[in-house]
Design a protein around this motif. Sequence first.
Motif, PDB file in Angstrom:
ATOM      1  N   ARG A 352       1.029  -1.133   0.216  1.00 45.71           N
ATOM      2  CA  ARG A 352      -0.050   0.043   0.007  1.00 45.71           C
ATOM      3  C   ARG A 352       0.821   1.145  -0.004  1.00 45.71           C
ATOM      4  NH1 ARG A 352      -5.399  -1.069   1.146  1.00 45.71           N
ATOM      5  NH2 ARG A 352      -5.843   1.016   0.142  1.00 45.71           N
ATOM      6  N   THR A 353       0.601   2.248  -0.703  1.00 44.19           N
ATOM      7  CA  THR A 353       1.364   3.604  -0.596  1.00 44.19           C
ATOM      8  C   THR A 353       0.354   4.850  -0.339  1.00 44.19           C
ATOM      9  OG1 THR A 353       2.806   4.813  -2.014  1.00 44.19           O
ATOM     10  CG2 THR A 353       1.094   3.636  -3.193  1.00 44.19           C
ATOM     11  N   ILE A 354       0.637   5.662   0.338  1.00 47.44           N
ATOM     12  CA  ILE A 354      -0.140   6.888   0.534  1.00 47.44           C
ATOM     13  C   ILE A 354       1.018   7.972   0.943  1.00 47.44           C
ATOM     14  CG2 ILE A 354      -0.253   6.584   2.845  1.00 47.44           C
ATOM     15  CD1 ILE A 354      -3.418   7.364   2.669  1.00 47.44           C
ATOM     16  N   SER A 355       0.578   9.369   0.607  1.00 50.77           N
ATOM     17  CA  SER A 355       1.486  10.229   0.806  1.00 50.77           C
ATOM     18  C   SER A 355       0.649  11.276   1.812  1.00 50.77           C
ATOM     19  CB  SER A 355       1.942  10.914  -0.568  1.00 50.77           C
ATOM     20  OG  SER A 355       2.579  10.407  -1.425  1.00 50.77           O
ATOM     21  N   HIS A 448      -0.520   9.032  -5.830  1.00 52.41           N
ATOM     22  CA  HIS A 448       0.036   8.159  -5.699  1.00 52.41           C
ATOM     23  C   HIS A 448       1.539   7.743  -6.255  1.00 52.41           C
ATOM     24  CE1 HIS A 448      -3.421   6.823  -3.479  1.00 52.41           C
ATOM     25  NE2 HIS A 448      -4.214   7.014  -4.743  1.00 52.41           N
ATOM     26  N   TYR A 449       2.078   6.992  -5.754  1.00 57.37           N
ATOM     27  CA  TYR A 449       3.594   6.724  -6.225  1.00 57.37           C
ATOM     28  C   TYR A 449       3.630   5.450  -7.070  1.00 57.37           C
ATOM     29  CZ  TYR A 449       8.538   6.455  -6.491  1.00 57.37           C
ATOM     30  OH  TYR A 449      10.084   6.494  -6.947  1.00 57.37           O
ATOM     31  N   SER A 453       3.580   0.637  -5.929  1.00 55.01           N
ATOM     32  CA  SER A 453       2.217   0.396  -5.971  1.00 55.01           C
ATOM     33  C   SER A 453       1.982  -0.895  -6.845  1.00 55.01           C
ATOM     34  CB  SER A 453       1.307   1.370  -6.658  1.00 55.01           C
ATOM     35  OG  SER A 453       1.610   2.543  -6.123  1.00 55.01           O
ATOM     36  N   ASP A 459      -5.836   2.848 -11.782  1.00 59.08           N
ATOM     37  CA  ASP A 459      -4.789   3.615 -10.965  1.00 59.08           C
ATOM     38  C   ASP A 459      -3.966   4.818 -11.663  1.00 59.08           C
ATOM     39  OD1 ASP A 459      -3.345   1.923 -12.725  1.00 59.08           O
ATOM     40  OD2 ASP A 459      -2.381   0.893 -10.871  1.00 59.08           O
ATOM     41  N   GLY A 462      -4.313   8.014 -10.436  1.00 60.47           N
ATOM     42  CA  GLY A 462      -3.491   8.582  -9.148  1.00 60.47           C
ATOM     43  C   GLY A 462      -2.099   8.831  -9.464  1.00 60.47           C
ATOM     44  N   TYR A 463      -1.554   8.587 -10.551  1.00 58.05           N
ATOM     45  CA  TYR A 463      -0.427   8.829 -10.818  1.00 58.05           C
ATOM     46  C   TYR A 463      -0.166  10.156 -11.713  1.00 58.05           C
ATOM     47  CZ  TYR A 463       0.182   3.858  -9.575  1.00 58.05           C
ATOM     48  OH  TYR A 463       0.040   2.559  -8.977  1.00 58.05           O
TER      49      TYR A 463
END
Length: 495
Positions: A352-355, A448-449, A453, A459, A462-463
């Motif tokens: 999971r990735t989140i900023s 997102h990164y 991911s 997705d 989100g990028y």
Amino acid sequence: MTSITAGPEYHSPPPPGASSTAAIEQDAPALLDLHRQVPNLHIYTATSPDFDILNRVNDRSITTLPLATVRPTDEAQIAAAVCYISQNGLTLAIRNSGVDQGGRSRAHGPKDVSLDVRSMNKMVLSADRRTVTIDGGVTGGNLLRFLDTHGLTTPTAFSTTVGYVGWACGGGYSSLNGIMGMGVDNILGGRVVLADGRVMDTDDADCDPDLLWTLRGGGAGIVGVVSCLRVRVHRRPDCLAGLILFPLEETPQIAQKLNELYAWKKPPKFAGDAAVMNRAEGDGAWLSYLFHWSLEEDRSDLDEAKDYLERVLNMGSVIMNAVTESEKATPYAFLLSIPMPVLYADLVYHKRTISVPGWSEELGRIISEPLPTPTSMIIMHDSHGAGTRASGAAFEENAAFQNREPHLMFGIFPSAHPDDEEGMKKGRAWADRLFDGVTKAGLAMPSHYINFSTPAKGDGLGYYGREGIVRIRAVKRRLDPSNLFAKSTPDIAEI
């Protein structure tokens, strides 16, 4: 001065054991004509020695093997292989290290071919010492080591084994981002092999106008195989740098104090990346803080750096302080000093990735929960300074990479042995709980990164953001209309 080419100590030739004509005819007859057309191209099939080891990637949840692995040694071999795969109804995955968190570097099925560029690792430093041209299989560790011997550096990944192209084209977090920008900001140009075998150079007059923009944050391999990149290099600074360990349970108070410290002063030459991981002796977990200060050339800011270090050390109960400054404290030495998890181990990962915009006590409370398994971890990369809009730089027209606000980027990585179903279940629940906790607290940023991911439906938005994804789709239609490079591409379909 003349240009300098890295020596043979940086080169990884194709491993022995490439398949014979008879073996290819038996194991992968669909590649027999490719073998005949390019007899010097190394092709490995199921009966090749160590075929499974050659195809091992960092996540053991991926257990199927490709039809074959091809290991080119030059751009012409890449072009021949890509054109053949495209024309013969096969599918393709590009590998330049095998540690991609989403498994994009691994072919998965009976028609999949793994294009392994790890033997393409030539590096040439320009005569004026301002740029280095690197092949698509160069690792960040080898690049940094090569530049270090010439008093130079450039941002690279925190692991020596990560492929530079995948890391940089996806964004590129580093302890040098504050003064040198992100990995994408140091890509000056490159050459890409398209599905039809054509080679497109970003410096050529007839190059697609958006190819360089795509390389800077679109992700590696989105429209073709990156055969080489031209990368900006910088004067190598001496550093006051090293690892500081705090007890995990003190993370809430440390997070609040970091927030106060950064509000007071956060120089671009400073980087404070962090991680949560279990202690080697198995006695609980710690907050691992990577202190890195790039000193001025005359070292006139050493006292300022030491004062900043002292403020960090006073934030909690220091278990270990390995921060040092000496003539040998360079970015490469710092990289070698960082403890890294074992790669290619028998582990299954959930990602999971989140900023978030920055540290806070609430954030510290959320991430201070005990780790679910001994090998699970959280990685936190700090983006500020030259890699952000705060520096006054204009990025929108120059790079596809989306998140240019100062932020902390989190990678949440529970892992367990493939046979440990309970451990993986606990790990997934823990990762989802942390992700949901950050989101529900209103701390999450929308972007997102890509490099942290797992590919998922929709997705791409989100990028790249709403404008970026329109531009990415257009580039994709022009340069990869058959979608040969689908495995390297986030989901950019209309949703």
